[in-house]
Design a protein around this motif. Structure first.
Motif, PDB file in Angstrom:
ATOM      1  N   LEU A  33       0.830  -1.214   0.000  1.00 45.34           N
ATOM      2  CA  LEU A  33       0.000   0.000   0.000  1.00 45.34           C
ATOM      3  C   LEU A  33       0.860   1.258   0.000  1.00 45.34           C
ATOM      4  N   LYS A  34       1.926   1.267   0.773  1.00 47.03           N
ATOM      5  CA  LYS A  34       2.830   2.432   0.799  1.00 47.03           C
ATOM      6  C   LYS A  34       3.521   2.610  -0.549  1.00 47.03           C
ATOM      7  N   LYS A  36       2.244   1.798  -3.419  1.00 45.09           N
ATOM      8  CA  LYS A  36       1.221   2.369  -4.310  1.00 45.09           C
ATOM      9  C   LYS A  36       0.992   3.841  -4.005  1.00 45.09           C
ATOM     10  N   GLU A  37       1.041   4.229  -2.734  1.00 39.00           N
ATOM     11  CA  GLU A  37       0.935   5.646  -2.376  1.00 39.00           C
ATOM     12  C   GLU A  37       2.089   6.437  -2.990  1.00 39.00           C
ATOM     13  N   ALA A  38       3.305   5.890  -2.910  1.00 34.99           N
ATOM     14  CA  ALA A  38       4.465   6.550  -3.515  1.00 34.99           C
ATOM     15  C   ALA A  38       4.268   6.694  -5.022  1.00 34.99           C
ATOM     16  N   ASP A  40       1.383   6.899  -6.587  1.00 34.17           N
ATOM     17  CA  ASP A  40       0.379   7.953  -6.781  1.00 34.17           C
ATOM     18  C   ASP A  40       1.017   9.329  -6.635  1.00 34.17           C
ATOM     19  N   GLU A  41       1.831   9.503  -5.589  1.00 35.37           N
ATOM     20  CA  GLU A  41       2.513  10.784  -5.363  1.00 35.37           C
ATOM     21  C   GLU A  41       3.431  11.142  -6.519  1.00 35.37           C
ATOM     22  N   ARG A  46      -2.340   3.846 -12.911  1.00 31.01           N
ATOM     23  CA  ARG A  46      -2.633   2.453 -12.533  1.00 31.01           C
ATOM     24  C   ARG A  46      -2.323   1.476 -13.659  1.00 31.01           C
ATOM     25  N   ALA A 136       9.583   5.350  -6.597  1.00 32.54           N
ATOM     26  CA  ALA A 136       8.273   4.691  -6.489  1.00 32.54           C
ATOM     27  C   ALA A 136       8.259   3.385  -7.268  1.00 32.54           C
ATOM     28  N   TRP A 139      10.173   0.753  -5.357  1.00 33.81           N
ATOM     29  CA  TRP A 139       9.398   0.198  -4.238  1.00 33.81           C
ATOM     30  C   TRP A 139       8.293  -0.727  -4.730  1.00 33.81           C
ATOM     31  N   GLN A 172      -5.876  -9.461  -0.696  1.00 30.69           N
ATOM     32  CA  GLN A 172      -4.855  -8.634  -1.322  1.00 30.69           C
ATOM     33  C   GLN A 172      -3.616  -9.473  -1.581  1.00 30.69           C
TER      34      GLN A 172
END
Length: 174
Positions: A33-34, A36-38, A40-41, A46, A136, A139, A172
């Motif tokens: 999840l982190k 994916k957040e990176a 997005d940032e 997607r 990102a 990761w 997940q």
């Protein structure tokens, strides 16, 4: 897991790592999840993320993750043509420079044992990726490789009775 899958799983000698140590699985999901957040940032879409997940899973030979992420890629608008030629992406003009850089980096990290190739490919990818994108993507690749290994070691089964990849209800993964 149904009784048939549980019986088959027990006879293979494998252990569902995610079930045996759910706290470790939750931690890995947290990393995913982190990552994916990176992404997005960093402004990664997607479709690119799923393209990377599919390619990494192809390299690692993870049937479970391929089943999941091909379906997710299609849901996010990826074309059947690009998915079909993904193993030979270097030989087509179907991918953008940024996608090619991301795929180069993903392959270099996944095939990490070749240090010279990794350094060369990393430098090539840097020409088309910002620092945020490079980090990102790295990761995302690290997390996907971990998910692949959990599913491969656990021998997570895919359902044969489904029509489209990625459509069964599941936890997940990657």
């Amino acid at each position: 897991m149904d009784e048939t899958a549980a019986a088959q799983h027990h006879t293979t000698g494998s252990v569902f790592l995610d079930k045996e140590h759910p706290a470790a699985w939750r931690a890995l999901n947290g990393l995913g999840l982190k990552a994916k957040e990176a992404a997005d940032e960093a402004g990664l879409d997607r479709t690119l993320i799923e393209l990377l997940n599919v390619r990494i899973s192809q390299i690692n030979g993870c049937a479970y993750c391929l089943d999941l992420h091909v379906g997710d890629a299609v849901k996010n608008g990826e074309s059947a043509q690009r998915l079909a030629v993904l193993p030979a992406w270097r030989d087509t003009d179907l991918f953008t420079e940024k996608e090619r850089a991301a795929l180069t980096l993903a392959e270099a990290i996944t095939n990490i044992s070749d240090a010279r190739a990794r350094e060369h490919d990393g430098a090539a990818a840097r020409r088309h990726l910002t620092d945020g994108e490079f980090s990102a993507i790295s990761w995302l690749v690290i997390a996907m490789n971990a998910f692949n290994r959990v599913s491969i070691v656990s021998q997570h089964p895919i359902r044969k009775d489904r029509g489209e990849p990625g459509t069964s209800g599941r936890r997940q993964a990657g």
